[in-house]
Design a protein around this motif. Structure first.
Motif, PDB file in Angstrom:
ATOM      1  N   TRP A  80       1.897  -6.001 -10.544  1.00  9.65           N
ATOM      2  CA  TRP A  80       1.425  -5.017  -9.570  1.00  9.65           C
ATOM      3  C   TRP A  80      -0.032  -4.699  -9.887  1.00  9.65           C
ATOM      4  O   TRP A  80      -0.390  -4.481 -11.050  1.00  9.65           O
ATOM      5  N   VAL A  81      -0.868  -4.642  -8.859  1.00 14.23           N
ATOM      6  CA  VAL A  81      -2.251  -4.204  -9.023  1.00 14.23           C
ATOM      7  C   VAL A  81      -2.583  -3.259  -7.881  1.00 14.23           C
ATOM      8  O   VAL A  81      -2.289  -3.547  -6.717  1.00 14.23           O
ATOM      9  N   ALA A  82      -3.176  -2.112  -8.211  1.00 14.75           N
ATOM     10  CA  ALA A  82      -3.551  -1.122  -7.201  1.00 14.75           C
ATOM     11  C   ALA A  82      -4.996  -0.698  -7.415  1.00 14.75           C
ATOM     12  O   ALA A  82      -5.474  -0.619  -8.553  1.00 14.75           O
ATOM     13  N   PRO A 100       6.182   2.294  -8.480  1.00 15.15           N
ATOM     14  CA  PRO A 100       6.497   0.872  -8.330  1.00 15.15           C
ATOM     15  C   PRO A 100       7.999   0.671  -8.471  1.00 15.15           C
ATOM     16  O   PRO A 100       8.622   1.193  -9.396  1.00 15.15           O
ATOM     17  N   TYR A 112      -0.370   5.910  -4.718  1.00 18.35           N
ATOM     18  CA  TYR A 112       0.085   5.829  -6.105  1.00 18.35           C
ATOM     19  C   TYR A 112      -0.527   6.900  -7.001  1.00 18.35           C
ATOM     20  O   TYR A 112      -0.044   7.110  -8.115  1.00 18.35           O
ATOM     21  N   ALA A 131      -2.891  -2.106  -2.619  1.00 17.42           N
ATOM     22  CA  ALA A 131      -2.079  -2.577  -3.740  1.00 17.42           C
ATOM     23  C   ALA A 131      -1.343  -3.845  -3.330  1.00 17.42           C
ATOM     24  O   ALA A 131      -1.026  -4.039  -2.153  1.00 17.42           O
ATOM     25  N   SER A 170      -2.856  -1.734 -13.236  1.00 21.81           N
ATOM     26  CA  SER A 170      -1.886  -2.818 -13.109  1.00 21.81           C
ATOM     27  C   SER A 170      -0.698  -2.604 -14.024  1.00 21.81           C
ATOM     28  O   SER A 170      -0.759  -1.841 -15.003  1.00 21.81           O
ATOM     29  N   TYR A 209       1.689  -6.957  -4.825  1.00 21.08           N
ATOM     30  CA  TYR A 209       2.746  -7.331  -5.765  1.00 21.08           C
ATOM     31  C   TYR A 209       2.906  -8.849  -5.729  1.00 21.08           C
ATOM     32  O   TYR A 209       3.055  -9.445  -4.664  1.00 21.08           O
ATOM     33  N   SER A 223      -9.102  -0.298 -10.631  1.00 17.73           N
ATOM     34  CA  SER A 223      -7.807  -0.973 -10.574  1.00 17.73           C
ATOM     35  C   SER A 223      -6.884  -0.515 -11.687  1.00 17.73           C
ATOM     36  O   SER A 223      -7.326  -0.148 -12.780  1.00 17.73           O
ATOM     37  N   PRO A 273       0.820  -1.216   0.000  1.00 20.72           N
ATOM     38  CA  PRO A 273       0.000   0.000   0.000  1.00 20.72           C
ATOM     39  C   PRO A 273       0.848   1.257   0.000  1.00 20.72           C
ATOM     40  O   PRO A 273       1.784   1.386   0.777  1.00 20.72           O
ATOM     41  N   ASP A 325      -3.384   3.689  -1.208  1.00  9.97           N
ATOM     42  CA  ASP A 325      -4.183   2.839  -2.086  1.00  9.97           C
ATOM     43  C   ASP A 325      -3.892   1.367  -1.767  1.00  9.97           C
ATOM     44  O   ASP A 325      -2.739   0.990  -1.527  1.00  9.97           O
TER      45      ASP A 325
END
Length: 366
Positions: free
Chosen positions: A160-162, A196, A142, A151, A173, A153, A171, A139, A149
């Motif tokens: 990566w997804v947030a 990231p 971002y 997030a 990514s 990994y 979302s 988190p 946010d």
């Protein structure tokens, strides 16, 4: 390392600065604060200037100027500009609700569920089902809206997804990293958005996707076998500095971005000590805190590693050290988290409000 896949495109589209009002200086009456005392935050809403309020405008050339009051522009719409805010609020970690205080949270890896107790609603435990198989939580803010946010990994794929709070938790990514690369997200370019970033311990290689440069990746060598990676702004230039810690040797090195990434090194920590960073004395610079896992002793040094700020006993065996400003006074608090099979509890030693205990039920006790 696997190649880049996507550039968090919704970030760029959402926060593209509009090339308008380049001649804003004609409205300038008085400076609100010098650039050293303010940071800047992107706005992508439409509204009207308000006479007597504080704003900052960015021109198409990228130059910005703060001003406290405006003349003959009441009612004129704006969009895509920036405004000043207190750097202490910007630096608060794990602030998911944007109130300037860190929130208590933990992430259950097997179920990929987040449990959050917001500081603005301490009697409620919020649950968010979000993640990827075998992913770890990362988190950060971002999107630059002062809110952390959710997030994750996934090392096996480098994914990566947030969930971006400024976009109603839509979302975003990217693929960046992969096997052997550990996540170290932070704002390395000073645009108030976390980048990231990953670190390969075997090679001592850092790589980051710079949000200020269209998420273009950059890489550099710092660290190596036996060194774990962390990040924090130790020199008050609004950019996170890479730092590495070797527990076995008790060695710490910080690459200062404000001096061309020259390193500051020293003996600190050692076997049995975990290191975390935050601003414990309110001077705007990150400080290095060494936490002895068995005894619960904390030792906090300034960024030059030449002065002990404070030391105390808070925690012990089985307790995880945390960072964050849980009372919103601009000083990071010594805090630990403990979880057993039935309970999850945060023990906060708040610099203003003193010891606090918060359970996963949302109970707060002194």
């Amino acid at each position: 390392m696997e190649g880049l896949s996507g550039y968090f495109k919704c970030f760029m589209q959402k926060y593209k600065v509009l090339p308008v009002l380049a001649s804003v200086s004609c409205f300038l009456l008085a400076f609100a604060a010098t650039a050293e005392n303010w940071q800047w935050h992107a706005v992508n809403t439409v509204g009207s200037w308000s006479h007597g309020s504080s704003y900052s405008v960015i021109s198409s050339s990228g130059a910005s100027c703060p001003f406290a009051s405006v003349e003959s522009v009441d009612g004129v719409s704006y969009g895509g500009f920036i405004y000043p805010y207190d750097r202490r609020v910007a630096g608060v970690k794990n602030d998911f609700d944007g109130d300037g205080k860190s929130d208590c949270w933990y992430f259950h890896v097997p179920s990929q569920v987040w449990y959050v107790i917001y500081s603005s609603a301490t009697q409620t435990v919020s649950r968010v089902s979000f993640g990827l198989t075998d992913a770890v939580p990362v988190p950060e803010d971002y999107d630059g809206d002062h809110q952390a946010d959710f997030a994750v990994y996934q090392e096996s794929s480098g994914t990566w997804v947030a969930l971006l709070s400024s976009l109603d938790y839509a979302s975003a990514s990217a693929v960046f990293g992969g096997p052997g690369y550990n996540p170290v997200p932070a704002d390395f370019d000073g645009d108030q958005k976390a980048d990231p970033a990953v670190y390969n311990q075997g090679a001592g290689t850092w790589s980051a996707m710079q949000s200020a440069n269209g998420y273009a990746p950059i890489s550099g060598g710092f660290g190596g076998q036996g060194y774990v990676a962390l990040a924090g702004d130790f020199d008050e230039d609004d950019k996170a500095d890479p730092w590495v810690y070797n527990e076995t040797a008790g060695a710490l090195s910080i690459a200062m971005s404000g001096s061309g990434y020259l390193s500051v090194s020293g003996g600190y920590g050692g076997p049995g000590f975990s290191l975390v960073s935050d601003d414990y004395d309110g001077d705007g610079c990150a400080d290095a805190a060494a936490y002895e896992r068995e005894s619960g002793l904390w030792y906090v040094m300034n960024y030059k590693l030449d002065r002990l700020i404070w030391g105390l006993k808070w925690g012990g065996a089985g307790y995880l050290p945390l960072t964050g400003d849980y009372d919103g006074d601009g000083l990071a608090d010594a805090s630990v988290f403990y979880r057993d099979l039935r309970n999850s509890t945060w023990y906060l030693n708040e610099s203003t409000d003193g010891p606090q205990t918060i359970s996963a039920r949302g109970d707060r006790q002194r």
